[in-house]
Design a protein around this motif. Structure first.
Motif, PDB file in Angstrom:
ATOM      1  N   THR A   1       0.825  -1.209   0.000  1.00 35.16           N
ATOM      2  CA  THR A   1       0.000   0.000   0.000  1.00 35.16           C
ATOM      3  C   THR A   1       0.858   1.257   0.000  1.00 35.16           C
ATOM      4  OG1 THR A   1      -0.131   0.199   2.412  1.00 35.16           O
ATOM      5  CG2 THR A   1      -1.725  -1.250   1.346  1.00 35.16           C
ATOM      6  N   ASP A   2       0.203   2.394  -0.254  1.00 33.55           N
ATOM      7  CA  ASP A   2       0.912   3.668  -0.190  1.00 33.55           C
ATOM      8  C   ASP A   2       0.882   4.203   1.238  1.00 33.55           C
ATOM      9  OD1 ASP A   2      -1.619   4.787   0.182  1.00 33.55           O
ATOM     10  OD2 ASP A   2      -1.354   6.341  -1.333  1.00 33.55           O
ATOM     11  N   CYS A   3       1.368   5.420   1.443  1.00 37.64           N
ATOM     12  CA  CYS A   3       1.483   5.970   2.791  1.00 37.64           C
ATOM     13  C   CYS A   3       0.131   6.181   3.461  1.00 37.64           C
ATOM     14  CB  CYS A   3       2.268   7.280   2.762  1.00 37.64           C
ATOM     15  SG  CYS A   3       1.501   8.593   1.783  1.00 37.64           S
ATOM     16  N   LYS A   4      -0.932   6.222   2.671  1.00 33.84           N
ATOM     17  CA  LYS A   4      -2.278   6.417   3.214  1.00 33.84           C
ATOM     18  C   LYS A   4      -3.064   5.112   3.297  1.00 33.84           C
ATOM     19  CE  LYS A   4      -2.373  11.120   1.377  1.00 33.84           C
ATOM     20  NZ  LYS A   4      -2.989  12.047   0.394  1.00 33.84           N
TER      21      LYS A   4
ATOM     22  N   SER B   1      -0.853  -0.878 -16.482  1.00 35.05           N
ATOM     23  CA  SER B   1      -0.105   0.370 -16.256  1.00 35.05           C
ATOM     24  C   SER B   1       0.213   0.468 -14.762  1.00 35.05           C
ATOM     25  CB  SER B   1      -0.918   1.580 -16.731  1.00 35.05           C
ATOM     26  OG  SER B   1      -2.192   1.596 -16.103  1.00 35.05           O
ATOM     27  N   GLN B   2       0.894  -0.530 -14.263  1.00 36.88           N
ATOM     28  CA  GLN B   2       1.177  -0.644 -12.832  1.00 36.88           C
ATOM     29  C   GLN B   2       1.986   0.554 -12.313  1.00 36.88           C
ATOM     30  OE1 GLN B   2       0.246  -2.841 -10.425  1.00 36.88           O
ATOM     31  NE2 GLN B   2       1.365  -1.509  -9.043  1.00 36.88           N
ATOM     32  N   PRO B   3       1.467   1.280 -11.307  1.00 28.12           N
ATOM     33  CA  PRO B   3       2.246   2.391 -10.737  1.00 28.12           C
ATOM     34  C   PRO B   3       3.512   1.882 -10.043  1.00 28.12           C
ATOM     35  CG  PRO B   3      -0.074   2.517 -10.088  1.00 28.12           C
ATOM     36  CD  PRO B   3       0.127   1.177 -10.709  1.00 28.12           C
ATOM     37  N   ALA B   4       4.561   2.687 -10.091  1.00 30.93           N
ATOM     38  CA  ALA B   4       5.825   2.384  -9.404  1.00 30.93           C
ATOM     39  C   ALA B   4       6.319   0.982  -9.734  1.00 30.93           C
ATOM     40  CB  ALA B   4       5.661   2.543  -7.893  1.00 30.93           C
ATOM     41  N   GLN B   5       6.191   0.630 -10.985  1.00 27.03           N
ATOM     42  CA  GLN B   5       6.489  -0.737 -11.431  1.00 27.03           C
ATOM     43  C   GLN B   5       7.883  -1.207 -11.039  1.00 27.03           C
ATOM     44  OE1 GLN B   5       7.430  -1.615 -15.759  1.00 27.03           O
ATOM     45  NE2 GLN B   5       5.298  -2.251 -15.658  1.00 27.03           N
ATOM     46  N   HIS B   6       8.892  -0.351 -11.200  1.00 29.06           N
ATOM     47  CA  HIS B   6      10.266  -0.759 -10.938  1.00 29.06           C
ATOM     48  C   HIS B   6      10.551  -0.916  -9.448  1.00 29.06           C
ATOM     49  CE1 HIS B   6      10.441   0.793 -15.045  1.00 29.06           C
ATOM     50  NE2 HIS B   6      11.484   0.008 -15.210  1.00 29.06           N
TER      51      HIS B   6
ATOM     52  N   SER C   1       0.249  19.715 -10.165  1.00 27.02           N
ATOM     53  CA  SER C   1      -0.725  18.654  -9.915  1.00 27.02           C
ATOM     54  C   SER C   1      -0.831  18.266  -8.441  1.00 27.02           C
ATOM     55  CB  SER C   1      -0.360  17.408 -10.721  1.00 27.02           C
ATOM     56  OG  SER C   1       0.843  16.829 -10.235  1.00 27.02           O
ATOM     57  N   ILE C   2       0.091  18.735  -7.608  1.00 29.50           N
ATOM     58  CA  ILE C   2       0.108  18.323  -6.201  1.00 29.50           C
ATOM     59  C   ILE C   2      -0.784  19.231  -5.372  1.00 29.50           C
ATOM     60  CG2 ILE C   2       1.555  18.112  -4.140  1.00 29.50           C
ATOM     61  CD1 ILE C   2       3.773  17.073  -5.882  1.00 29.50           C
TER      62      ILE C   2
ATOM     63  N   ASP D   1      -1.441   9.529  -5.257  1.00 31.41           N
ATOM     64  CA  ASP D   1      -1.827  10.714  -6.030  1.00 31.41           C
ATOM     65  C   ASP D   1      -0.604  11.333  -6.706  1.00 31.41           C
ATOM     66  OD1 ASP D   1      -4.509  10.495  -5.277  1.00 31.41           O
ATOM     67  OD2 ASP D   1      -4.159  11.630  -3.432  1.00 31.41           O
ATOM     68  N   ILE D   2       0.488  11.470  -5.950  1.00 30.17           N
ATOM     69  CA  ILE D   2       1.707  12.038  -6.507  1.00 30.17           C
ATOM     70  C   ILE D   2       2.336  11.072  -7.498  1.00 30.17           C
ATOM     71  CG2 ILE D   2       3.996  12.947  -5.957  1.00 30.17           C
ATOM     72  CD1 ILE D   2       2.919  13.796  -3.241  1.00 30.17           C
ATOM     73  N   GLN D   3       2.328   9.780  -7.161  1.00 33.81           N
ATOM     74  CA  GLN D   3       2.906   8.773  -8.059  1.00 33.81           C
ATOM     75  C   GLN D   3       2.204   8.789  -9.416  1.00 33.81           C
ATOM     76  OE1 GLN D   3       5.534   6.592  -7.446  1.00 33.81           O
ATOM     77  NE2 GLN D   3       5.363   5.965  -9.574  1.00 33.81           N
ATOM     78  N   ASN D   4       0.883   8.816  -9.401  1.00 32.48           N
ATOM     79  CA  ASN D   4       0.140   8.832 -10.666  1.00 32.48           C
ATOM     80  C   ASN D   4       0.389  10.124 -11.443  1.00 32.48           C
ATOM     81  OD1 ASN D   4      -1.015   6.281 -10.294  1.00 32.48           O
ATOM     82  ND2 ASN D   4      -2.738   7.097  -9.140  1.00 32.48           N
TER      83      ASN D   4
END
Length: 530
Positions: free
Chosen positions: A53-56, A130-135, A525-526, A201-204
């Protein structure tokens, strides 16, 4: 008597043969025997694995789903399915149902009402296309174990051999029992979870900005200045996590996480050289730029051989004057620059998790800088010097945060299989610069965006500070043209810094054209209201 014995023997053989035939049918009917008393037609829905999961607390994996239908053989099922499947699939389903068999179908995002004969369930795929943060996330091998990234680093926490299945009561031949219910079963296993510092949100926003900015080979990273938390990290090109083999022969290194890899950085390193000068009281140093200068018999030119005239440190950063920084470097000396570089974290690796380590880059040794020309190259980030985007972001965090930075980190907490959570944070910042140097550099880098060649990075609603770079690589394309790495690194808002952002493009034209607009899009965008 003899005839009676033959008849009894024949009858015995027929009975044994019948039993053998019955046993064969039971073993080959294609259903899963759950107990000695019941049979089921079973369908694997998905394997159980812990969440990332992300920070949230929002899931980064298992965000993409398709609806699946499990249907019992009935007239009602066929009628309901006929409206949502093609004729060929319908014919196949009808043939199976005519044999008394249930079916499972992927109907994508379409929906169908569940009833006693049909159950519609969403099944989440581990990775989206389109997986976020794939690497950073990595991927699994064919056994369901993590092979790279966070999946590998925390496989012992995330892995389980448990499964979730749909099952329909059936007779010994696999035929659905009339009046039975479709059931969902789950193996009783425990899994852990990993919470990252990333903000979805920031990653996307970063993923979109890279693609919108046509950065096909490069990366972007966002770090929270206050504590060093990595809020986003995206590398290009990507690979399809669901079909990894498609990218194995690619020449563009799609599996390389460029955020954590080292590259020639060029003029963005002038920020570190400026910091070294300010720390040693050389903020009043001035130089006459005639478009080029000769050091140790080697001629070094400014961009397009532009003559900038008389420049001070602030002006030199605004126009990225090589001549100024070459002369400044000669005055400072190699030891002063390498000492400041070390304080800012250059030449040092960062370990984010087991097996996830950023490259230390290369800081030239004192011996390598013992000629004026070598020192001149180093003074504007060229020569043998290399660094990773995360190191550049770390440097900018120090400038923005009163001279101190927290080492970047990626894992916020880990919950093991027993439910115990272990949290991670950064409590001990590294003091790299004085507060006065931080203040002066922030003002100068703000002027780069407001008045200098970083103006295309300027956000719409607030101020930003930053620096461009176009680094020579010594690599040439088939036409003999040297390929350059282009950069923009900065932070915002400059009057109350929150995020440091670094963008790098391989094979670019200039940092101002390639990367500064991507910085602006990310900044715009942030949402700061949260």
């Amino acid at each position: 008597m003899k005839k009676r014995i033959v008849a009894v023997f024949t009858a015995f053989c027929l009975i044994i043969g019948g039993l053998c035939l019955r046993l064969y049918v039971l073993c080959s009917c294609g259903t899963e025997l759950v107990s000695s008393e019941s049979h089921y037609s079973s369908f694997l829905l998905y394997k159980l694995r812990g969440s990332i999961t992300d920070c949230k607390g929002r899931k980064i994996t298992e965000t993409y789903y398709d609806n699946y239908v499990i249907a019992k053989p009935s007239v009602n099922s066929l009628a309901a399915l006929s409206d949502i499947i093609d004729s060929r699939t319908y014919q196949s389903v009808r043939e199976k149902m005519s044999d008394g068999l249930p079916v499972m179908l992927n109907i994508g995002k379409r929906e169908i009402s569940s009833d006693s004969d049909i159950l519609c369930v969403p099944i989440y795929r581990r990775y989206s296309d389109s997986q976020p943060a794939q690497h950073l996330i990595g991927y699994l091998d064919e056994t369901g174990h993590g092979l790279t990234g966070i999946e590998k680093a925390f496989d012992s926490v995330l892995f389980s051999d448990g499964e979730v299945k749909a099952r329909v009561p059936a007779d010994a031949y696999g035929r659905t029992i009339s009046g039975s219910e479709i059931e969902i079963t789950s193996d009783p296993v425990n899994v852990g979870s990993v919470r990252l510092t990333l903000d979805l949100d920031i990653q996307n926003a970063v993923e979109y900005a890279l693609d919108n900015g046509k950065i096909s080979e490069g990366c972007a990273i966002v770090i929270d200045i206050e504590d060093g938390a990595v809020r986003a990290a995206a590398s290009r090109p990507v690979y399809n996590t669901n079909r990894v083999s498609d990218s194995l022969s690619s020449s563009s290194a799609p599996f390389l996480n460029r955020c954590f890899s080292s590259f020639a950085v060029g003029s963005i390193f002038k920020v570190a050289v400026a910091a070294a000068a300010l720390e040693r009281g050389l903020d009043g140093f001035e130089c006459e730029c005639k478009g080029s200068c000769s050091v140790g018999g080697v001629v070094f030119g400014c961009s397009s051989n532009t003559a900038h005239g008389k420049v001070d440190l602030k002006k030199a950063l605004e126009v990225s004057c090589n001549t100024y920084f070459i002369n400044l470097g000669q005055k400072l000396g190699a030891e002063a620059i390498t000492e400041t570089a070390a304080l800012l974290g250059f030449g040092q690796k960062n370990e984010f998790a087991d097996g996830i380590i950023s490259e230390p880059g290369t800081v030239p040794t004192a011996e390598a800088l013992n000629t004026p020309a070598a020192l001149a190259n180093f003074s504007f980030g060229q020569g043998s010097f290399t660094a990773s985007p995360v190191q550049i972001a770390q440097m900018l965090c120090a400038v923005a945060n009163s001279g101190k930075y927290n080492r970047p980190y990626l894992v916020a907490s880990v919950t093991d299989k027993s439910g115990k959570e272990t949290a991670y944070d950064n409590k001990y910042p590294v003091v790299a610069l004085s507060e006065e140097t931080s203040r002066k550099l922030t003002e100068m880098l703000t002027s780069v965006v407001e008045n200098g060649n970083g103006s295309s990075a300027k956000p719409k609603d607030f101020s930003a500070a930053g620096k461009t770079a176009t680094a020579q690589t010594g690599i040439f394309d088939k036409n003999g043209v040297e390929l350059c790495n282009t950069w923009f690194g900065g932070f915002f808002p400059s009057d109350n810094p929150k995020y440091a952002v670094v963008i790098m493009k391989q094979g670019g034209s200039s940092g101002a054209e390639d990367c500064a607009p991507v910085f602006r899009q990310i900044a715009d965008s942030i949402n700061f209201s949260e």
